[in-house]
Design a protein around this motif. Sequence first.
Motif, PDB file in Angstrom:
ATOM      1  N   TRP A   1     -11.706 -25.879 -28.726  1.00 36.64           N
ATOM      2  CA  TRP A   1     -12.304 -25.411 -29.855  1.00 36.64           C
ATOM      3  C   TRP A   1     -11.421 -25.701 -31.200  1.00 36.64           C
ATOM      4  O   TRP A   1     -10.359 -25.795 -30.975  1.00 36.64           O
ATOM      5  N   PHE A   2     -12.079 -25.707 -32.029  1.00 34.79           N
ATOM      6  CA  PHE A   2     -11.231 -25.757 -33.397  1.00 34.79           C
ATOM      7  C   PHE A   2     -10.838 -24.405 -33.821  1.00 34.79           C
ATOM      8  O   PHE A   2     -11.424 -23.431 -34.037  1.00 34.79           O
ATOM      9  N   SER A   3      -9.531 -24.230 -33.744  1.00 29.85           N
ATOM     10  CA  SER A   3      -8.774 -22.932 -34.186  1.00 29.85           C
ATOM     11  C   SER A   3      -7.994 -22.812 -35.148  1.00 29.85           C
ATOM     12  O   SER A   3      -7.371 -24.085 -35.540  1.00 29.85           O
TER      13      SER A   3
ATOM     14  N   LEU B   1      -9.167 -27.295 -46.857  1.00 30.56           N
ATOM     15  CA  LEU B   1     -10.186 -26.512 -46.177  1.00 30.56           C
ATOM     16  C   LEU B   1     -10.271 -24.892 -46.202  1.00 30.56           C
ATOM     17  O   LEU B   1      -9.122 -24.433 -45.991  1.00 30.56           O
ATOM     18  N   ILE B   2     -11.513 -24.577 -46.609  1.00 30.95           N
ATOM     19  CA  ILE B   2     -11.545 -23.205 -46.726  1.00 30.95           C
ATOM     20  C   ILE B   2     -12.443 -22.607 -45.475  1.00 30.95           C
ATOM     21  O   ILE B   2     -13.624 -22.992 -45.104  1.00 30.95           O
ATOM     22  N   ASN B   3     -11.712 -21.652 -44.831  1.00 35.81           N
ATOM     23  CA  ASN B   3     -12.571 -20.873 -43.957  1.00 35.81           C
ATOM     24  C   ASN B   3     -12.938 -19.365 -44.179  1.00 35.81           C
ATOM     25  O   ASN B   3     -12.054 -18.619 -44.742  1.00 35.81           O
ATOM     26  N   LEU B   4     -14.230 -19.259 -44.252  1.00 30.04           N
ATOM     27  CA  LEU B   4     -14.650 -17.959 -44.645  1.00 30.04           C
ATOM     28  C   LEU B   4     -14.942 -17.206 -43.203  1.00 30.04           C
ATOM     29  O   LEU B   4     -15.844 -17.800 -42.305  1.00 30.04           O
TER      30      LEU B   4
ATOM     31  N   GLY C   1      -6.311 -25.626 -39.163  1.00 33.64           N
ATOM     32  CA  GLY C   1      -6.842 -25.793 -40.309  1.00 33.64           C
ATOM     33  C   GLY C   1      -5.730 -26.713 -41.068  1.00 33.64           C
ATOM     34  O   GLY C   1      -6.139 -27.339 -42.141  1.00 33.64           O
ATOM     35  N   HIS C   2      -4.329 -26.254 -40.855  1.00 40.83           N
ATOM     36  CA  HIS C   2      -3.316 -27.132 -41.611  1.00 40.83           C
ATOM     37  C   HIS C   2      -3.550 -28.509 -41.336  1.00 40.83           C
ATOM     38  O   HIS C   2      -3.094 -29.316 -41.801  1.00 40.83           O
TER      39      HIS C   2
ATOM     40  N   ASN D   1     -17.618 -28.076 -30.058  1.00 38.18           N
ATOM     41  CA  ASN D   1     -17.218 -29.027 -31.218  1.00 38.18           C
ATOM     42  C   ASN D   1     -17.341 -28.881 -32.405  1.00 38.18           C
ATOM     43  O   ASN D   1     -17.310 -29.675 -33.461  1.00 38.18           O
ATOM     44  N   CYS D   2     -18.299 -27.465 -32.836  1.00 38.13           N
ATOM     45  CA  CYS D   2     -18.641 -27.414 -34.159  1.00 38.13           C
ATOM     46  C   CYS D   2     -17.538 -27.285 -35.227  1.00 38.13           C
ATOM     47  O   CYS D   2     -18.150 -27.734 -36.422  1.00 38.13           O
ATOM     48  N   GLY D   3     -16.614 -26.870 -35.022  1.00 32.22           N
ATOM     49  CA  GLY D   3     -15.381 -26.968 -35.997  1.00 32.22           C
ATOM     50  C   GLY D   3     -15.317 -28.279 -36.542  1.00 32.22           C
ATOM     51  O   GLY D   3     -15.280 -28.734 -37.792  1.00 32.22           O
TER      52      GLY D   3
END
Length: 148
Positions: free
Chosen positions: A104-106, A122-125, A111-112, A36-38
Motif C-alpha cells: 500500500w501507499f504509506s 502532496l498534502i495528506n489529510l 509521501g516524500h 492501490n488507492c494511494g
Amino acid sequence: MVSPAQVPARQMFKSLIPSLAQSFISDIKNVRPDGNCGFRAISVGLGMHEKYWADVRWAMLIELETNEWWWRAMFKKEDDKIYDRLRSSLPYYTTVKPAPPRNWFSVPALGHLAAQTYGCVLINLHGNETECYFSLRIGPGTIQIQWL
C-alpha cells in the motif's frame, strides 16, 4: 433513494476534511479502494485517469533506484531498512487481486518519494492531522510528466 455511487465524493467525504481546509478544496475524487488507492489518487491528482496507478508506482520506483544513495541517506536517520522496504513494496502491478498491505501507499516515506518524483506538493489529510510533503531536490514545475 440514492445509491452511494450516485452521491458526489465531495458530499460523502466533506465531514472528514478539517473545517479550516474545506474552502480550499474544489473537488474530491473517490478512487477504487483496491490497495492501490494511494497510487490511484496520485494519478488523479496529476490530472490523469486512476487507471494509470501502475505508471505512478513505476515512476516512483525509478526515482528511488536512480537516486538510491540520496534516499538511503535520507531514510537512514529514521531506520536503515526503510529504503529496502520501499524498494520491495513498489513493484506490484497485478490487477487480479487487491494489493496486500505491504504494498500500500504509506506515509511519510512514500509521501516524500511521490513529491520528489513528480515535483509537486502532496498534502495528506488524515483525521485532525495534515501532513505536507515537498520535493526536496528540485523545484516545482521542473519535471515533465509523460504518460504512456
